[in-house]
Enzyme design. Structure first.
Site, mmCIF file in Angstrom:
data_model
loop_
_atom_site.group_PDB
_atom_site.id
_atom_site.type_symbol
_atom_site.label_atom_id
_atom_site.label_comp_id
_atom_site.label_asym_id
_atom_site.label_seq_id
_atom_site.Cartn_x
_atom_site.Cartn_y
_atom_site.Cartn_z
ATOM 1 N N ASP A 190 0.849 -1.195 0.000
ATOM 2 C CA ASP A 190 0.000 0.000 0.000
ATOM 3 C C ASP A 190 0.886 1.247 0.000
ATOM 4 O OD1 ASP A 190 -3.122 0.812 1.039
ATOM 5 O OD2 ASP A 190 -1.522 2.266 1.450
ATOM 6 N N ILE A 191 0.586 2.151 -0.907
ATOM 7 C CA ILE A 191 1.376 3.387 -1.006
ATOM 8 C C ILE A 191 1.139 4.243 0.247
ATOM 9 C CG2 ILE A 191 1.791 5.486 -2.362
ATOM 10 C CD1 ILE A 191 0.878 3.957 -4.833
ATOM 11 N N GLU A 233 -5.050 2.271 -3.774
ATOM 12 C CA GLU A 233 -3.583 2.305 -3.921
ATOM 13 C C GLU A 233 -2.970 1.127 -3.192
ATOM 14 O OE1 GLU A 233 -4.810 2.938 -0.810
ATOM 15 O OE2 GLU A 233 -3.022 4.063 -0.202
HETATM 16 P P1 GH3 Z 1 -1.664 5.340 4.394
HETATM 17 O O1 GH3 Z 1 -0.242 5.712 4.392
HETATM 18 O O2 GH3 Z 1 -2.173 4.996 5.743
HETATM 19 O O3 GH3 Z 1 -1.952 4.238 3.423
HETATM 20 O O4 GH3 Z 1 -2.477 6.619 3.936
HETATM 21 P P2 GH3 Z 1 -3.076 6.924 2.512
HETATM 22 O O5 GH3 Z 1 -3.334 8.373 2.401
HETATM 23 O O6 GH3 Z 1 -2.198 6.321 1.473
HETATM 24 O O7 GH3 Z 1 -4.409 6.075 2.522
HETATM 25 P P3 GH3 Z 1 -5.925 6.521 2.475
HETATM 26 O O8 GH3 Z 1 -6.694 5.236 2.472
HETATM 27 O O9 GH3 Z 1 -6.219 7.492 3.558
HETATM 28 O O10 GH3 Z 1 -6.116 7.242 1.100
HETATM 29 C C1 GH3 Z 1 -6.100 6.585 -0.115
HETATM 30 C C2 GH3 Z 1 -6.454 7.565 -1.181
HETATM 31 O O11 GH3 Z 1 -6.325 6.988 -2.479
HETATM 32 C C3 GH3 Z 1 -7.875 8.058 -1.097
HETATM 33 C C4 GH3 Z 1 -8.400 7.987 -2.517
HETATM 34 O O12 GH3 Z 1 -8.969 9.212 -2.918
HETATM 35 C C5 GH3 Z 1 -7.182 7.720 -3.342
HETATM 36 N N1 GH3 Z 1 -7.449 6.939 -4.545
HETATM 37 C C6 GH3 Z 1 -8.105 5.768 -4.633
HETATM 38 N N2 GH3 Z 1 -8.146 5.354 -5.921
HETATM 39 C C7 GH3 Z 1 -7.520 6.300 -6.664
HETATM 40 C C8 GH3 Z 1 -7.245 6.447 -8.058
HETATM 41 O O13 GH3 Z 1 -7.584 5.634 -8.895
HETATM 42 N N3 GH3 Z 1 -6.557 7.557 -8.441
HETATM 43 C C9 GH3 Z 1 -6.146 8.488 -7.546
HETATM 44 N N4 GH3 Z 1 -5.462 9.526 -8.001
HETATM 45 N N5 GH3 Z 1 -6.421 8.379 -6.240
HETATM 46 C C10 GH3 Z 1 -7.077 7.314 -5.790
HETATM 47 MG MG MG Z 2 -2.059 4.206 1.440
HETATM 48 MG MG MG Z 3 -5.006 1.952 1.229
#
Ligand code: GH3
Ligand code: MG
Ligand code: MG
Ligand code: MG
Length: 302
Positions: A190-191, A233
């Protein structure tokens, strides 16, 4: 008129040759209690470059199906232990008609038995004694359909942004692949702070990072490893015939590639080879990923 005839013959030949080239990757399971008939079918199919696996009854066929990736089943009806129709019933619980085609071959004059086979999900049937061409053409016809199904299905299984497998693939196919291997490892990646990346540089830039991450993963893993976009992600890698330590080395390589590239982001991961089912193994890897996040991110926990 003759010319026209020749053209269609030529078309047929070209199609036939193309088919034979493809046959090298096709695995046929031949199920018949008669050794003579089995060998006869195998002989015909081997000449067409098919890979043939033989079973002497339905029970053994089921065992072989669990251990091998089979593309088409050719089965007799009357057999000891588990008969043809019971075998079809068993297969159709797991695979649809387009996922695993079945051709029934039987000497039974009973039309009712054949109809029963079709009702249970056989794709086609042949009556013994059959002509060689009859068998070959029916198999080739089914495989042509199977090819187009696979093409459509492939599209359905791929995430269009990152070009790796998607959730649909995970739910419909990974379970089957999972059972083919004794030793396997799963990693969840996970990113880190991805939301912040999106918020700071915009959603489009976030997409670019996702593409880059998937590309980096794919450039490091082996051809046999399966990469899936699990969520936004979050990515899952299925490593067949791989220990936890070997998977860790691969993930460390991904980490190093990211350190060397122009983008500035990290990932956290959990690795698991424990658990007897796919959901169990995913759950354990996910728990370790969560732990990696809690302990400060940018790390891998095994
Ligand atoms: P953590 O280090 O705990 O993983 O924090 P995080 O911010 O990486 O994780 P969080 O789950 O809070 O946020 C994930 C974000 O990924 C939220 C969502 O808007 C974004 N996201 C999900 N799918 C896509 C996509 O296809 N494209 C983009 N640009 N963003 C996306
Ligand atoms: Mg993340
Ligand atoms: Mg995540
Ligand atoms: Mg028989």
């Amino acid at each position: 008129f003759i010319l026209k005839e020749d053209h269609s013959m030529l078309d047929y030949l070209v199609k036939f040759i193309k088919r034979i080239i493809k046959n090298k990757n096709i695995y046929v399971l031949v199920v018949d209690d008669s050794l003579l008939i089995r060998k006869h079918i195998t002989n015909i199919l081997s000449k067409l470059k098919f890979n043939v696996i033989e079973a002497h009854d339905g029970e053994y066929a089921i065992k072989l199906l669990q251990k091998n990736q089979i593309d088409i089943v050719i089965t007799d009806l009357l057999m000891p232990n588990l008969n043809g129709n019971d075998l079809i019933k068993h297969i159709r619980k797991k695979y649809t008609m387009s996922e695993l085609p079945i051709i029934v071959i039987s000497s039974q004059d009973e039309k009712k038995e054949f109809i029963k086979s079709l009702k249970l999900g056989a794709n086609d049937f042949l009556k013994k004694p059959f002509l060689k061409d009859e068998l070959v053409l029916r198999i080739h016809n089914i495989l042509d359909l199977y090819d187009s199904y696979k093409k459509v299905n492939k599209k359905l299984q791929i995430d269009s942004l990152t070009n790796v497998y998607n959730r649909y693939y995970l739910e419909h196919h990974l379970e089957k692949v999972f059972n083919l291997y004794e030793n396997k490892t799963i990693a969840m990646l996970d990113i880190d702070f991805f939301k912040k990346i999106n918020d700071t540089y915009g959603h489009q830039y976030g997409d670019k990072i996702l593409e880059h991450f998937a590309k980096t993963i794919k450039s490091v893993v082996r051809k046999s490893d399966i990469v899936i976009r699990y969520g936004g992600e979050e990515f899952l890698i299925f490593f067949p015939n791989t220990t936890k330590k070997e998977a860790l080395i691969i993930l460390l390589k991904i980490k190093r590639r990211l350190q060397e590239c122009d983008y500035n982001y990290t990932f956290s991961a959990g690795i698991s080879d424990e658990g007897s089912s796919l959901p169990e193994m995913i759950k354990i890897a996910d728990e370790r990923l969560y732990k990696a996040k809690k302990e400060g991110r940018d790390r891998i926990i095994i």
